[in-house]
Design an enzyme around this catalytic site. Structure first.
Site, PDB file in Angstrom:
ATOM      1  N   SER A 117       2.807  31.879  -4.600  1.00 39.43           N
ATOM      2  CA  SER A 117       2.268  33.142  -4.073  1.00 39.43           C
ATOM      3  C   SER A 117       2.326  33.178  -2.552  1.00 39.43           C
ATOM      4  O   SER A 117       2.652  34.206  -1.953  1.00 39.43           O
ATOM      5  CB  SER A 117       0.807  33.331  -4.495  1.00 39.43           C
ATOM      6  OG  SER A 117       0.674  33.195  -5.869  1.00 39.43           O
ATOM      7  N   THR A 139      -4.698  25.058  -5.794  1.00 39.07           N
ATOM      8  CA  THR A 139      -3.837  24.596  -6.888  1.00 39.07           C
ATOM      9  C   THR A 139      -4.270  23.216  -7.347  1.00 39.07           C
ATOM     10  O   THR A 139      -4.709  22.400  -6.533  1.00 39.07           O
ATOM     11  CB  THR A 139      -2.355  24.510  -6.483  1.00 39.07           C
ATOM     12  OG1 THR A 139      -1.610  23.911  -7.554  1.00 39.07           O
ATOM     13  CG2 THR A 139      -2.115  23.683  -5.239  1.00 39.07           C
ATOM     14  N   ILE A 140      -4.132  22.985  -8.642  1.00 36.46           N
ATOM     15  CA  ILE A 140      -4.397  21.634  -9.155  1.00 36.46           C
ATOM     16  C   ILE A 140      -3.179  20.741  -8.921  1.00 36.46           C
ATOM     17  O   ILE A 140      -3.237  19.545  -9.125  1.00 36.46           O
ATOM     18  CB  ILE A 140      -4.742  21.643 -10.657  1.00 36.46           C
ATOM     19  CG1 ILE A 140      -3.535  22.047 -11.507  1.00 36.46           C
ATOM     20  CG2 ILE A 140      -5.926  22.550 -10.939  1.00 36.46           C
ATOM     21  CD1 ILE A 140      -3.703  21.705 -12.989  1.00 36.46           C
ATOM     22  N   ASP A 141      -2.049  21.339  -8.511  1.00 39.36           N
ATOM     23  CA  ASP A 141      -0.818  20.554  -8.363  1.00 39.36           C
ATOM     24  C   ASP A 141      -0.744  19.819  -7.025  1.00 39.36           C
ATOM     25  O   ASP A 141       0.020  18.861  -6.888  1.00 39.36           O
ATOM     26  CB  ASP A 141       0.416  21.467  -8.492  1.00 39.36           C
ATOM     27  CG  ASP A 141       0.456  22.226  -9.812  1.00 39.36           C
ATOM     28  OD1 ASP A 141      -0.201  21.773 -10.761  1.00 39.36           O
ATOM     29  OD2 ASP A 141       1.126  23.262  -9.886  1.00 39.36           O
ATOM     30  N   MET A 183      -0.766  17.781 -16.101  1.00 43.86           N
ATOM     31  CA  MET A 183      -0.108  18.925 -15.454  1.00 43.86           C
ATOM     32  C   MET A 183       0.345  18.495 -14.060  1.00 43.86           C
ATOM     33  O   MET A 183       0.294  17.314 -13.720  1.00 43.86           O
ATOM     34  CB  MET A 183      -1.064  20.114 -15.378  1.00 43.86           C
ATOM     35  CG  MET A 183      -1.197  20.855 -16.688  1.00 43.86           C
ATOM     36  SD  MET A 183      -2.101  22.399 -16.430  1.00 43.86           S
ATOM     37  CE  MET A 183      -1.869  23.188 -18.008  1.00 43.86           C
ATOM     38  N   GLY A 184       0.752  19.459 -13.247  1.00 42.92           N
ATOM     39  CA  GLY A 184       1.143  19.149 -11.871  1.00 42.92           C
ATOM     40  C   GLY A 184       2.534  19.622 -11.517  1.00 42.92           C
ATOM     41  O   GLY A 184       3.002  19.410 -10.402  1.00 42.92           O
ATOM     42  N   ARG A 185       3.223  20.228 -12.479  1.00 40.20           N
ATOM     43  CA  ARG A 185       4.629  20.626 -12.274  1.00 40.20           C
ATOM     44  C   ARG A 185       5.429  19.442 -11.757  1.00 40.20           C
ATOM     45  O   ARG A 185       5.332  18.370 -12.316  1.00 40.20           O
ATOM     46  CB  ARG A 185       4.733  21.824 -11.309  1.00 40.20           C
ATOM     47  CG  ARG A 185       4.116  23.086 -11.865  1.00 40.20           C
ATOM     48  CD  ARG A 185       4.499  24.290 -11.026  1.00 40.20           C
ATOM     49  NE  ARG A 185       3.645  25.423 -11.317  1.00 40.20           N
ATOM     50  CZ  ARG A 185       3.881  26.293 -12.298  1.00 40.20           C
ATOM     51  NH1 ARG A 185       4.929  26.177 -13.055  1.00 40.20           N
ATOM     52  NH2 ARG A 185       3.046  27.300 -12.515  1.00 40.20           N
ATOM     53  N   GLU A 233       3.920  15.879 -16.060  1.00 42.66           N
ATOM     54  CA  GLU A 233       4.771  16.775 -16.867  1.00 42.66           C
ATOM     55  C   GLU A 233       6.165  16.976 -16.275  1.00 42.66           C
ATOM     56  O   GLU A 233       7.087  17.398 -16.982  1.00 42.66           O
ATOM     57  CB  GLU A 233       4.101  18.137 -17.052  1.00 42.66           C
ATOM     58  CG  GLU A 233       3.930  18.929 -15.757  1.00 42.66           C
ATOM     59  CD  GLU A 233       3.277  20.285 -15.982  1.00 42.66           C
ATOM     60  OE1 GLU A 233       3.132  20.709 -17.130  1.00 42.66           O
ATOM     61  OE2 GLU A 233       2.908  20.917 -14.975  1.00 42.66           O
TER      62      GLU A 233
HETATM   63  O1  F6P Z   1       0.538  25.381 -11.315  1.00 43.40           O
HETATM   64  C1  F6P Z   1      -0.598  25.134 -12.071  1.00 43.40           C
HETATM   65  C2  F6P Z   1      -0.262  24.755 -13.484  1.00 43.40           C
HETATM   66  O2  F6P Z   1      -1.469  24.462 -14.154  1.00 43.40           O
HETATM   67  C3  F6P Z   1       0.745  23.633 -13.625  1.00 43.40           C
HETATM   68  O3  F6P Z   1       0.176  22.369 -13.385  1.00 43.40           O
HETATM   69  C4  F6P Z   1       1.228  23.854 -15.030  1.00 43.40           C
HETATM   70  O4  F6P Z   1       2.531  23.373 -15.207  1.00 43.40           O
HETATM   71  C5  F6P Z   1       1.237  25.355 -15.147  1.00 43.40           C
HETATM   72  O5  F6P Z   1       0.351  25.844 -14.156  1.00 43.40           O
HETATM   73  C6  F6P Z   1       0.823  25.861 -16.498  1.00 43.40           C
HETATM   74  O6  F6P Z   1       0.970  27.247 -16.495  1.00 43.40           O
HETATM   75  P1  F6P Z   1       0.501  28.170 -17.702  1.00 43.40           P
HETATM   76  O7  F6P Z   1      -0.961  28.405 -17.528  1.00 43.40           O
HETATM   77  O8  F6P Z   1       1.285  29.386 -17.540  1.00 43.40           O
HETATM   78  O9  F6P Z   1       0.759  27.426 -18.984  1.00 43.40           O
END
Ligand code: F6P
Length: 359
Positions: A117, A139-141, A183-185, A233
Protein backbone atom coordinates in the site's frame (compact mmCIF):
# COMPACT_ATOMS: atom_id res chain seq x y z
CA UNK A 1 -8.91 23.46 12.55
CA UNK A 2 -7.59 20.56 10.49
CA UNK A 3 -9.67 17.74 9.02
CA UNK A 4 -7.81 14.45 8.90
CA UNK A 5 -8.78 11.09 7.42
CA UNK A 6 -7.62 7.68 8.60
CA UNK A 7 -7.60 4.64 6.33
CA UNK A 8 -6.41 1.04 6.86
CA UNK A 9 -5.36 -0.96 3.80
CA UNK A 10 -3.91 -4.38 2.98
CA UNK A 11 -4.10 -7.34 5.35
CA UNK A 12 -5.19 -6.66 8.91
CA UNK A 13 -3.00 -7.24 11.96
CA UNK A 14 -3.20 -6.57 15.65
CA UNK A 15 -2.52 -2.98 16.69
CA UNK A 16 -4.54 -1.20 14.01
CA UNK A 17 -7.26 -0.21 16.45
CA UNK A 18 -4.71 1.11 18.91
CA UNK A 19 -3.23 3.39 16.24
CA UNK A 20 -6.68 4.56 15.17
CA UNK A 21 -7.73 5.30 18.76
CA UNK A 22 -4.49 7.12 19.60
CA UNK A 23 -4.70 9.15 16.39
CA UNK A 24 -8.25 10.20 17.21
CA UNK A 25 -7.43 11.06 20.82
CA UNK A 26 -4.36 13.13 19.92
CA UNK A 27 -6.14 14.89 17.05
CA UNK A 28 -9.21 15.68 19.17
CA UNK A 29 -7.00 17.26 21.83
CA UNK A 30 -5.56 19.49 19.10
CA UNK A 31 -9.10 20.50 18.14
CA UNK A 32 -9.02 18.65 14.81
CA UNK A 33 -11.88 16.72 13.17
CA UNK A 34 -11.20 13.06 12.39
CA UNK A 35 -12.85 11.00 9.66
CA UNK A 36 -12.52 7.24 9.29
CA UNK A 37 -12.59 5.90 5.73
CA UNK A 38 -14.34 2.54 5.71
CA UNK A 39 -12.95 -0.41 3.69
CA UNK A 40 -9.79 1.28 2.50
CA UNK A 41 -9.60 2.56 -1.07
CA UNK A 42 -12.80 0.66 -1.93
CA UNK A 43 -14.76 2.82 0.50
CA UNK A 44 -12.90 5.94 -0.55
CA UNK A 45 -13.85 5.35 -4.21
CA UNK A 46 -17.54 4.81 -3.45
CA UNK A 47 -20.06 7.52 -4.33
CA UNK A 48 -20.40 9.09 -1.84
CA UNK A 49 -17.24 7.89 -0.05
CA UNK A 50 -17.88 5.61 2.93
CA UNK A 51 -16.75 7.79 5.79
CA UNK A 52 -17.62 8.20 9.45
CA UNK A 53 -16.75 11.14 11.68
CA UNK A 54 -15.18 10.12 14.97
CA UNK A 55 -16.37 11.34 18.34
CA UNK A 56 -15.47 10.23 21.87
CA UNK A 57 -17.86 7.25 21.69
CA UNK A 58 -16.73 5.89 18.31
CA UNK A 59 -13.84 3.67 19.36
CA UNK A 60 -13.82 3.20 23.15
CA UNK A 61 -10.43 2.82 24.76
CA UNK A 62 -11.20 -0.77 25.82
CA UNK A 63 -11.68 -1.82 22.19
CA UNK A 64 -8.38 -0.36 21.12
CA UNK A 65 -6.44 -3.47 22.18
CA UNK A 66 -8.48 -5.75 19.89
CA UNK A 67 -7.21 -7.15 16.61
CA UNK A 68 -8.78 -6.38 13.22
CA UNK A 69 -9.54 -2.91 11.98
CA UNK A 70 -12.51 -0.91 13.22
CA UNK A 71 -12.42 0.75 9.79
CA UNK A 72 -12.16 -2.61 7.93
CA UNK A 73 -9.51 -3.42 5.35
CA UNK A 74 -11.80 -4.13 2.39
CA UNK A 75 -13.91 -7.12 1.38
CA UNK A 76 -12.63 -9.84 -1.01
CA UNK A 77 -12.21 -8.40 -4.50
CA UNK A 78 -12.35 -4.85 -3.13
CA UNK A 79 -11.28 -2.03 -5.40
CA UNK A 80 -7.66 -1.15 -4.80
CA UNK A 81 -4.64 -0.33 -6.98
CA UNK A 82 -3.98 -4.00 -7.60
CA UNK A 83 -7.50 -5.12 -8.52
CA UNK A 84 -8.04 -1.92 -10.52
CA UNK A 85 -4.88 -2.59 -12.55
CA UNK A 86 -5.80 -6.23 -13.10
CA UNK A 87 -9.22 -5.29 -14.43
CA UNK A 88 -7.94 -2.39 -16.55
CA UNK A 89 -9.66 0.22 -14.37
CA UNK A 90 -6.56 1.92 -12.97
CA UNK A 91 -7.28 5.24 -14.71
CA UNK A 92 -10.87 5.33 -13.45
CA UNK A 93 -9.72 4.29 -9.97
CA UNK A 94 -7.10 7.06 -9.77
CA UNK A 95 -9.60 9.70 -10.91
CA UNK A 96 -12.18 8.47 -8.41
CA UNK A 97 -9.70 8.57 -5.52
CA UNK A 98 -8.70 12.12 -6.34
CA UNK A 99 -12.36 13.19 -6.69
CA UNK A 100 -13.32 11.63 -3.35
CA UNK A 101 -10.42 13.25 -1.50
CA UNK A 102 -11.40 16.61 -2.95
CA UNK A 103 -15.06 16.11 -1.96
CA UNK A 104 -14.11 15.23 1.59
CA UNK A 105 -11.98 18.35 1.88
CA UNK A 106 -9.38 16.63 4.03
CA UNK A 107 -6.17 18.41 4.99
CA UNK A 108 -4.33 15.16 5.61
CA UNK A 109 -4.74 11.44 5.08
CA UNK A 110 -3.11 8.95 7.45
CA UNK A 111 -2.66 5.71 5.55
CA UNK A 112 -1.98 2.75 7.84
CA UNK A 113 -0.66 0.18 5.43
CA UNK A 114 1.91 -2.41 4.52
CA UNK A 115 4.68 -2.52 2.01
CA UNK A 116 2.39 -2.79 -1.01
CA UNK A 117 0.00 0.00 0.00
CA UNK A 118 2.79 2.43 0.87
CA UNK A 119 4.72 1.64 -2.32
CA UNK A 120 1.61 2.03 -4.42
CA UNK A 121 0.69 5.32 -2.73
CA UNK A 122 4.14 6.62 -3.65
CA UNK A 123 3.93 5.31 -7.24
CA UNK A 124 0.57 7.12 -7.61
CA UNK A 125 1.51 10.16 -5.53
CA UNK A 126 -0.19 12.66 -7.86
CA UNK A 127 -3.49 11.56 -6.35
CA UNK A 128 -2.44 12.99 -3.00
CA UNK A 129 -0.94 16.24 -4.31
CA UNK A 130 -3.68 18.40 -2.72
CA UNK A 131 -3.42 16.91 0.79
CA UNK A 132 -0.75 15.78 3.24
CA UNK A 133 -0.07 12.04 2.98
CA UNK A 134 1.33 10.44 6.12
CA UNK A 135 1.89 6.67 6.19
CA UNK A 136 2.13 4.44 9.26
CA UNK A 137 3.76 1.04 8.64
CA UNK A 138 1.87 -2.04 9.76
CA UNK A 139 2.54 -5.66 8.93
CA UNK A 140 3.25 -9.00 10.55
CA UNK A 141 5.78 -9.63 7.76
CA UNK A 142 8.29 -6.94 8.88
CA UNK A 143 9.22 -6.32 5.26
CA UNK A 144 9.12 -2.53 5.32
CA UNK A 145 12.40 -0.69 4.70
CA UNK A 146 13.75 2.11 6.94
CA UNK A 147 11.92 1.11 10.11
CA UNK A 148 13.06 -1.32 12.80
CA UNK A 149 9.47 -2.01 13.84
CA UNK A 150 6.02 -2.28 12.26
CA UNK A 151 2.62 -2.38 13.93
CA UNK A 152 1.41 -5.96 14.45
CA UNK A 153 4.73 -7.74 14.25
CA UNK A 154 5.30 -8.12 17.99
CA UNK A 155 1.78 -9.48 18.53
CA UNK A 156 2.25 -11.92 15.63
CA UNK A 157 5.50 -13.20 17.14
CA UNK A 158 3.66 -13.63 20.46
CA UNK A 159 0.77 -15.49 18.82
CA UNK A 160 3.11 -17.81 16.95
CA UNK A 161 5.19 -18.38 20.06
CA UNK A 162 2.10 -19.32 22.10
CA UNK A 163 0.92 -21.67 19.33
CA UNK A 164 4.29 -23.46 19.23
CA UNK A 165 4.59 -23.55 23.04
CA UNK A 166 1.42 -25.64 23.11
CA UNK A 167 2.56 -27.93 20.30
CA UNK A 168 5.86 -28.57 22.04
CA UNK A 169 3.99 -30.36 24.86
CA UNK A 170 2.18 -32.80 22.58
CA UNK A 171 5.39 -33.21 20.52
CA UNK A 172 7.20 -34.39 23.65
CA UNK A 173 4.41 -36.77 24.67
CA UNK A 174 4.55 -38.53 21.29
CA UNK A 175 8.29 -38.33 20.61
CA UNK A 176 7.67 -36.52 17.37
CA UNK A 177 8.37 -33.33 15.48
CA UNK A 178 6.08 -30.59 14.31
CA UNK A 179 6.72 -28.77 11.05
CA UNK A 180 5.01 -25.43 11.57
CA UNK A 181 4.43 -23.15 8.59
CA UNK A 182 4.50 -19.45 9.41
CA UNK A 183 3.21 -16.47 7.46
CA UNK A 184 5.53 -13.66 6.39
CA UNK A 185 5.46 -13.89 2.59
CA UNK A 186 9.07 -13.73 1.34
CA UNK A 187 10.41 -12.26 4.55
CA UNK A 188 11.71 -14.60 7.26
CA UNK A 189 11.55 -12.19 10.23
CA UNK A 190 8.41 -13.69 11.76
CA UNK A 191 9.77 -17.24 11.64
CA UNK A 192 13.22 -16.15 12.84
CA UNK A 193 11.95 -14.20 15.85
CA UNK A 194 9.38 -16.76 16.97
CA UNK A 195 11.86 -19.58 16.33
CA UNK A 196 14.34 -18.08 18.75
CA UNK A 197 11.58 -17.41 21.28
CA UNK A 198 10.44 -21.05 21.35
CA UNK A 199 13.82 -22.72 20.92
CA UNK A 200 13.03 -24.21 17.52
CA UNK A 201 15.36 -26.93 16.23
CA UNK A 202 15.39 -25.49 12.74
CA UNK A 203 14.16 -22.30 11.09
CA UNK A 204 13.87 -22.26 7.32
CA UNK A 205 13.47 -18.85 5.68
CA UNK A 206 13.53 -17.86 2.03
CA UNK A 207 16.58 -15.62 2.48
CA UNK A 208 18.83 -18.62 3.25
CA UNK A 209 19.26 -21.69 1.05
CA UNK A 210 18.89 -24.96 2.89
CA UNK A 211 19.90 -28.53 2.19
CA UNK A 212 17.14 -31.01 2.98
CA UNK A 213 19.66 -33.77 3.75
CA UNK A 214 21.54 -31.49 6.16
CA UNK A 215 18.23 -30.69 7.86
CA UNK A 216 17.44 -34.41 8.19
CA UNK A 217 20.89 -35.12 9.66
CA UNK A 218 20.46 -32.21 12.07
CA UNK A 219 17.15 -33.62 13.35
CA UNK A 220 18.51 -37.20 13.54
CA UNK A 221 21.44 -35.99 15.67
CA UNK A 222 19.36 -33.68 17.88
CA UNK A 223 19.66 -34.14 21.65
CA UNK A 224 15.86 -34.71 21.82
CA UNK A 225 13.41 -36.81 19.81
CA UNK A 226 10.84 -34.01 19.59
CA UNK A 227 10.74 -30.35 18.76
CA UNK A 228 9.65 -27.78 16.26
CA UNK A 229 10.85 -26.98 12.76
CA UNK A 230 9.62 -23.57 11.68
CA UNK A 231 9.14 -23.11 7.97
CA UNK A 232 8.43 -19.69 6.52
CA UNK A 233 5.75 -19.75 3.83
CA UNK A 234 8.13 -18.19 1.27
CA UNK A 235 10.57 -21.12 1.03
CA UNK A 236 10.66 -23.57 -1.84
CA UNK A 237 12.24 -26.97 -2.43
CA UNK A 238 13.52 -27.65 -5.94
CA UNK A 239 11.40 -30.19 -7.81
CA UNK A 240 8.54 -29.99 -5.30
CA UNK A 241 5.29 -28.10 -5.33
CA UNK A 242 2.62 -27.58 -2.68
CA UNK A 243 2.78 -26.10 0.76
CA UNK A 244 6.33 -25.81 2.10
CA UNK A 245 5.53 -27.48 5.43
CA UNK A 246 4.00 -30.47 3.61
CA UNK A 247 7.10 -30.81 1.42
CA UNK A 248 9.44 -30.81 4.41
CA UNK A 249 7.18 -33.15 6.34
CA UNK A 250 7.14 -35.71 3.49
CA UNK A 251 10.95 -35.67 3.33
CA UNK A 252 11.24 -36.17 7.10
CA UNK A 253 8.74 -39.04 7.00
CA UNK A 254 10.68 -40.70 4.17
CA UNK A 255 13.78 -40.48 6.38
CA UNK A 256 11.93 -42.22 9.23
CA UNK A 257 11.41 -39.10 11.37
CA UNK A 258 7.96 -39.10 12.98
CA UNK A 259 6.31 -35.74 12.42
CA UNK A 260 3.13 -33.77 11.86
CA UNK A 261 2.45 -30.44 10.20
CA UNK A 262 0.67 -27.50 11.81
CA UNK A 263 -0.61 -24.27 10.34
CA UNK A 264 -1.28 -21.34 12.66
CA UNK A 265 -2.53 -19.34 9.63
CA UNK A 266 -4.46 -16.16 10.41
CA UNK A 267 -4.19 -16.60 14.18
CA UNK A 268 -0.85 -14.85 13.61
CA UNK A 269 -2.72 -11.71 12.60
CA UNK A 270 -5.01 -11.59 15.62
CA UNK A 271 -4.73 -11.79 19.41
CA UNK A 272 -4.83 -9.01 21.97
CA UNK A 273 -2.32 -6.38 20.96
CA UNK A 274 0.85 -6.74 23.02
CA UNK A 275 1.98 -3.84 25.22
CA UNK A 276 4.95 -3.34 22.93
CA UNK A 277 2.72 -2.98 19.84
CA UNK A 278 0.45 -0.59 21.73
CA UNK A 279 3.39 1.59 22.72
CA UNK A 280 4.60 1.54 19.13
CA UNK A 281 1.09 2.51 17.99
CA UNK A 282 1.06 5.46 20.41
CA UNK A 283 4.51 6.59 19.20
CA UNK A 284 3.60 6.33 15.52
CA UNK A 285 0.27 8.13 16.08
CA UNK A 286 2.00 10.96 17.92
CA UNK A 287 4.68 11.18 15.23
CA UNK A 288 2.04 11.26 12.46
CA UNK A 289 0.08 14.05 14.16
CA UNK A 290 3.26 16.09 14.65
CA UNK A 291 4.07 15.58 10.96
CA UNK A 292 0.64 16.91 10.02
CA UNK A 293 1.06 19.91 12.33
CA UNK A 294 4.47 20.58 10.71
CA UNK A 295 2.94 20.45 7.22
CA UNK A 296 4.95 17.39 6.19
CA UNK A 297 3.73 15.20 3.36
CA UNK A 298 4.75 11.99 1.53
CA UNK A 299 6.35 10.66 4.69
CA UNK A 300 6.20 7.46 6.74
CA UNK A 301 6.62 7.17 10.49
CA UNK A 302 9.59 4.99 11.41
CA UNK A 303 11.58 3.74 14.39
CA UNK A 304 15.31 3.54 14.04
CA UNK A 305 17.67 2.92 16.97
CA UNK A 306 14.75 3.58 19.35
CA UNK A 307 14.14 7.02 17.84
CA UNK A 308 10.75 7.70 16.26
CA UNK A 309 10.76 10.06 13.27
CA UNK A 310 9.39 10.47 9.76
CA UNK A 311 11.23 9.32 6.64
CA UNK A 312 10.39 10.43 3.13
CA UNK A 313 8.49 8.00 0.93
CA UNK A 314 11.11 8.55 -1.77
CA UNK A 315 13.80 7.27 0.62
CA UNK A 316 11.54 4.41 1.74
CA UNK A 317 11.08 3.35 -1.85
CA UNK A 318 14.76 3.62 -2.77
CA UNK A 319 15.84 1.69 0.33
CA UNK A 320 13.90 -1.47 -0.46
CA UNK A 321 14.52 -4.19 -2.95
CA UNK A 322 12.47 -2.63 -5.69
CA UNK A 323 10.71 -5.16 -7.88
CA UNK A 324 8.38 -4.72 -10.80
CA UNK A 325 5.04 -6.42 -10.46
CA UNK A 326 4.37 -8.19 -13.79
CA UNK A 327 0.64 -7.93 -13.18
CA UNK A 328 0.62 -4.19 -12.69
CA UNK A 329 2.19 -2.19 -15.52
CA UNK A 330 4.36 0.73 -14.39
CA UNK A 331 4.13 -0.20 -10.75
CA UNK A 332 6.88 -1.44 -8.48
CA UNK A 333 6.92 -2.59 -4.90
CA UNK A 334 9.59 -2.19 -2.29
CA UNK A 335 10.57 -4.93 0.15
CA UNK A 336 13.07 -5.50 2.95
CA UNK A 337 14.16 -8.92 4.11
CA UNK A 338 16.33 -10.56 6.78
CA UNK A 339 19.78 -9.17 6.04
CA UNK A 340 22.83 -11.46 6.24
CA UNK A 341 24.16 -9.40 9.18
CA UNK A 342 20.94 -9.63 11.23
CA UNK A 343 22.11 -10.26 14.80
CA UNK A 344 19.45 -12.93 15.34
CA UNK A 345 21.03 -15.17 12.69
CA UNK A 346 24.22 -15.47 14.71
CA UNK A 347 22.30 -16.05 17.92
CA UNK A 348 20.28 -18.83 16.29
CA UNK A 349 23.42 -20.45 14.93
CA UNK A 350 25.14 -20.25 18.34
CA UNK A 351 22.10 -21.94 19.88
CA UNK A 352 22.45 -24.87 17.48
CA UNK A 353 19.36 -24.01 15.44
CA UNK A 354 19.63 -25.21 11.82
CA UNK A 355 19.16 -22.17 9.55
CA UNK A 356 20.32 -23.60 6.26
CA UNK A 357 23.64 -23.33 4.49
CA UNK A 358 24.80 -20.07 6.03
CA UNK A 359 28.54 -20.52 5.40
O1 F6P B 1 1.01 -9.75 4.42
C1 F6P B 1 0.36 -10.28 5.53
C2 F6P B 1 -0.04 -11.71 5.31
O2 F6P B 1 -0.64 -12.18 6.50
C3 F6P B 1 1.07 -12.62 4.85
O3 F6P B 1 1.94 -12.99 5.89
C4 F6P B 1 0.28 -13.76 4.25
O4 F6P B 1 1.00 -14.42 3.25
C5 F6P B 1 -0.89 -13.05 3.63
O5 F6P B 1 -1.01 -11.80 4.28
C6 F6P B 1 -2.18 -13.81 3.74
O6 F6P B 1 -3.16 -13.10 3.04
P1 F6P B 1 -4.70 -13.50 3.04
O7 F6P B 1 -5.29 -12.94 4.28
O8 F6P B 1 -5.22 -12.88 1.83
O9 F6P B 1 -4.78 -15.00 3.05
Amino acid sequence: MKKIGIMTTGGDCSGLNTVIQRLYRGAALRGWRVFGIMDGTDGLCATPPHVIEFNNETLPIEWARMAGSFLHNGHPGALNFETAAHSGRLGHFNRQLRKSLRELGLDALVLIGGNGSISLAWCNRDIYSDIQLICIPKTIDMDIPLTDKTIGFDTAVQQLTSFCDQLMLTARSHHRWFVVQTMGRDCGQLALNAGIAIGASAILISEIKFDINALIRHIQRAPRDYGIILVSEGISLRGHSGRPADMISRKLTAAGIANRTAYPEHTQRVGDTTASDRILAARFADCALNAIANNETYVMTAIHNCECKTVSLADFFDAGYVTTDPNIPDLQTSDAYVSPDDALLEIATNLGIYLGETK
